[in-house]
Design an enzyme around this catalytic site. Structure first.
Site, short mmCIF file in Angstrom:
data_model
loop_
_atom_site.label_atom_id
_atom_site.label_comp_id
_atom_site.label_asym_id
_atom_site.label_seq_id
_atom_site.Cartn_x
_atom_site.Cartn_y
_atom_site.Cartn_z
N ASP A 1 -75.13 108.11 15.60
CA ASP A 1 -74.61 106.76 15.48
C ASP A 1 -73.65 106.41 16.61
OD1 ASP A 1 -72.90 108.70 14.36
OD2 ASP A 1 -71.88 107.22 13.11
N ASP B 1 -64.90 110.09 15.80
CA ASP B 1 -64.78 110.50 14.41
C ASP B 1 -63.78 111.65 14.31
OD1 ASP B 1 -66.73 108.66 14.10
OD2 ASP B 1 -68.27 110.04 13.37
#
Length: 326
Positions: A33, A221
């Site tokens: 992603d 992240d």
């Protein structure tokens, strides 16, 4: 550009940004992603050239494996570009690698892979300095640093630090000396002594002291951003993920992600001026959507972050959002 997930091309076409102006792309980590849109974007940018350009070079920065990823995608799809590119990889120390790294990357020395025709050279293998940070790139105006984030695979946060900018020009003083607006103003701001109407003016006479440059932090992240502290303190803006609400902290952290309070507390500890939340789970409705009974909006994440940040300077990222750095 920072990260390039699927759909990036579509959103670029809907925006006012011009893809052809992108010359540097920074990848935080190799999860899909954040990466799967890169080969397509590179090809789309190539189509914008009326003829091949020898001067245009795309610089790519990211974790070890990025070079091989780009080579393999472009090779297998037989994609030739109208410009050249170089991939610079940030080499993580062994202690930062997951325990199964060798299983997934049995041959992670991408130098052994054949070059793509448009790849200029192998690029740089950027290693950490004595403070455990990566100096990614630098030009006359900016320097970009990186530090590790704790996630399920090697992941980085980037800091874009603008170098000191010239002080403000005393326009009133110049006009009182009979110097009208024009190229001379720019010359003075760039540090040049000028002569006009028989008057010699030195920059220090009409230009104030240099001002600190802006500082922007963009994190990938993360379930622990603490190693960013050395390079991210006192930033004007921090972009930090907040995947799940505070009530789901255990699940969130187990997946390598952060909650709003984790983001807010970290931003407060570094004296960040404004916090931008991103990377929301699909369980949350966007700010523009109406919530039906039982549904939760991103606004809940914003409120939780505000409480932890002890400030109202928290906003939720959304498509085409423009944040002015003041």
């Amino acid at each position: 550009m920072f990260d390039c997930g699927e759909g990036t091309q579509i959103q670029l076409m809907r925006s006012q940004l011009k893809a052809a102006r992108i010359t540097k792309i920074f990848i935080t980590h190799l999860h899909g992603d954040h990466l799967f849109g890169l080969p397509g974007l590179m090809c789309t940018i190539s189509q914008g050239f009326s003829e091949p350009s020898k001067e245009t070079v795309m610089m790519l920065y990211g974790p070890v494996g990025l070079r091989k990823y780009v080579r393999v995608n472009l090779h297998l799809s037989r994609s030739e570009l109208s410009y050249s590119y170089v991939v610079h990889e940030l080499v993580s120390p062994d202690e930062e690698l997951p325990h199964d790294w060798e299983t997934w990357h049995p041959d992670h020395d991408a130098q052994c892979d054949p070059h793509h025709p448009n790849e200029m050279h192998d690029g740089t293998n950027i290693r950490t300095d004595e403070q455990g940070r990566w100096k990614v790139t630098e030009d006359d105006n900016f320097v970009v640093w990186a530090a590790p984030l704790q996630h399920r695979i090697p992941c980085f946060g980037y800091v874009i630090h603008q170098k000191p900018v010239p002080g403000k020009l005393d326009v009133a003083l110049l006009q009182s000396k009979g110097i009208p607006p024009g190229p001379i103003y720019g010359q003075l701001k760039s540090g040049k002594t000028v002569t006009c109407n028989g008057i010699t003016i030195k920059p220090e006479e009409v230009v104030g002291p240099p001002r600190p440059g802006k500082k922007i932090v963009i994190l990938g992240d993360t379930m622990d951003s603490s190693k960013m502290a050395a390079i991210a303190t006192d930033a004007d803006i921090m972009i930090h993920e907040a995947t799940l609400e505070d009530e789901m902290t255990e699940v969130c952290v187990s997946r390598g992600h952060s909650t709003p309070s984790m983001a807010g507390e970290f931003a407060r500890s570094l004296n960040i001026k404004q916090l931008v939340l991103t990377h929301f789970s699909q369980r949350y409705k966007t700010l523009s959507q109406e919530c039906e009974e039982g549904e939760v909006s991103v606004s809940k994440l914003v409120e939780q972050a505000k409480t932890a940040f002890q400030s109202d300077n928290v906003i939720a990222a959304q498509d085409f959002l423009i944040v002015k750095v003041t």
